[in-house]
Design a protein around this motif. Structure first.
Motif, short mmCIF file in Angstrom:
data_model
loop_
_atom_site.label_atom_id
_atom_site.label_comp_id
_atom_site.label_asym_id
_atom_site.label_seq_id
_atom_site.Cartn_x
_atom_site.Cartn_y
_atom_site.Cartn_z
N UNK A 1 34.06 50.47 29.75
CA UNK A 1 34.11 49.03 29.95
C UNK A 1 35.54 48.54 30.11
N UNK A 2 36.45 49.15 29.39
CA UNK A 2 37.86 48.72 29.48
C UNK A 2 38.41 48.95 30.88
N UNK A 3 37.99 50.01 31.56
CA UNK A 3 38.45 50.25 32.93
C UNK A 3 37.86 49.22 33.89
N UNK A 4 36.62 48.84 33.67
CA UNK A 4 36.00 47.82 34.52
C UNK A 4 36.74 46.50 34.36
N UNK A 5 37.07 46.15 33.12
CA UNK A 5 37.81 44.92 32.87
C UNK A 5 39.19 44.97 33.52
N UNK A 6 39.84 46.12 33.40
CA UNK A 6 41.17 46.26 33.99
C UNK A 6 41.12 46.12 35.50
N UNK A 7 40.16 46.77 36.14
CA UNK A 7 40.01 46.64 37.60
C UNK A 7 39.68 45.21 38.00
N UNK A 8 38.86 44.54 37.20
CA UNK A 8 38.53 43.16 37.49
C UNK A 8 39.77 42.27 37.42
N UNK B 1 43.97 39.20 40.40
CA UNK B 1 45.35 38.86 40.76
C UNK B 1 45.62 39.11 42.24
N UNK B 2 45.09 40.19 42.77
CA UNK B 2 45.34 40.53 44.17
C UNK B 2 44.67 39.52 45.10
N UNK B 3 43.45 39.10 44.77
CA UNK B 3 42.71 38.20 45.65
C UNK B 3 42.78 36.74 45.22
N UNK B 4 43.74 36.44 44.37
CA UNK B 4 44.01 35.06 43.92
C UNK B 4 42.82 34.43 43.20
N UNK B 5 42.09 35.21 42.42
CA UNK B 5 41.05 34.67 41.55
C UNK B 5 39.67 34.53 42.14
N UNK B 6 39.44 34.95 43.36
CA UNK B 6 38.11 34.78 43.93
C UNK B 6 37.03 35.59 43.23
N UNK B 7 37.32 36.75 42.61
CA UNK B 7 36.26 37.45 41.87
C UNK B 7 35.78 36.67 40.64
N UNK B 8 36.54 35.68 40.23
CA UNK B 8 36.11 34.87 39.09
C UNK B 8 34.80 34.15 39.40
N UNK B 9 34.61 33.70 40.61
CA UNK B 9 33.36 33.04 41.00
C UNK B 9 32.21 34.04 40.94
N UNK B 10 32.43 35.24 41.43
CA UNK B 10 31.40 36.28 41.38
C UNK B 10 31.07 36.62 39.93
N UNK B 11 32.09 36.71 39.09
CA UNK B 11 31.89 37.01 37.68
C UNK B 11 31.03 35.95 37.01
N UNK B 12 31.31 34.68 37.27
CA UNK B 12 30.55 33.60 36.65
C UNK B 12 29.10 33.58 37.13
N UNK B 13 28.87 33.87 38.41
CA UNK B 13 27.50 33.93 38.93
C UNK B 13 26.75 35.10 38.27
N UNK B 14 27.40 36.25 38.17
CA UNK B 14 26.77 37.39 37.53
C UNK B 14 26.50 37.12 36.05
N UNK B 15 27.41 36.44 35.39
CA UNK B 15 27.21 36.08 33.98
C UNK B 15 26.01 35.17 33.83
N UNK B 16 25.87 34.21 34.74
CA UNK B 16 24.72 33.31 34.69
C UNK B 16 23.42 34.09 34.81
N UNK B 17 23.36 35.01 35.79
CA UNK B 17 22.14 35.77 35.98
C UNK B 17 21.86 36.73 34.83
N UNK B 18 22.89 37.30 34.24
CA UNK B 18 22.67 38.19 33.11
C UNK B 18 22.19 37.43 31.88
#
Length: 77
Positions: free
Chosen positions: A31-38, A43-60
């Motif tokens: 899990x720590x590697x997944x968090x690190x990659x996230x 940082x590389x994509x200027x925070x756009x994965x944050x939206x995907x993370x929140x959508x996935x969190x909602x569904x989970x």
């Protein structure tokens, strides 16, 4: 100070959505590697994965509402 940091870390570990832990379990990596990659990807994509993370969190968090309920068949008896 170290106890406070440990308490804050445990608070977020217990109450986080668990998206990274879920991905880690599904992919069979730590899990720590997944968090690190996230974090790196955010940082590389200027925070756009944050939206995907929140959508996935909602569904989970609400996955019990999205599961299809099947009708029992003769084989389920």
């Amino acid at each position: 100070m170290e106890k406070l940091i440990s308490h804050i870390y445990n608070f977020f570990e217990e109450r986080a959505f668990g998206v990274c832990a879920w991905w880690g379990d599904k992919l069979g990596i730590a899990t720590s590697k997944v968090r690190l990659y996230f974090i790196y990807l955010s940082f590389i994509t200027l925070g756009s994965p944050l939206i995907i993370y929140l959508v996935m969190a909602f569904f989970l968090e609400h996955k019990s509402y999205f599961k299809l309920k099947h009708k029992p068949t003769i084989w389920d008896l």
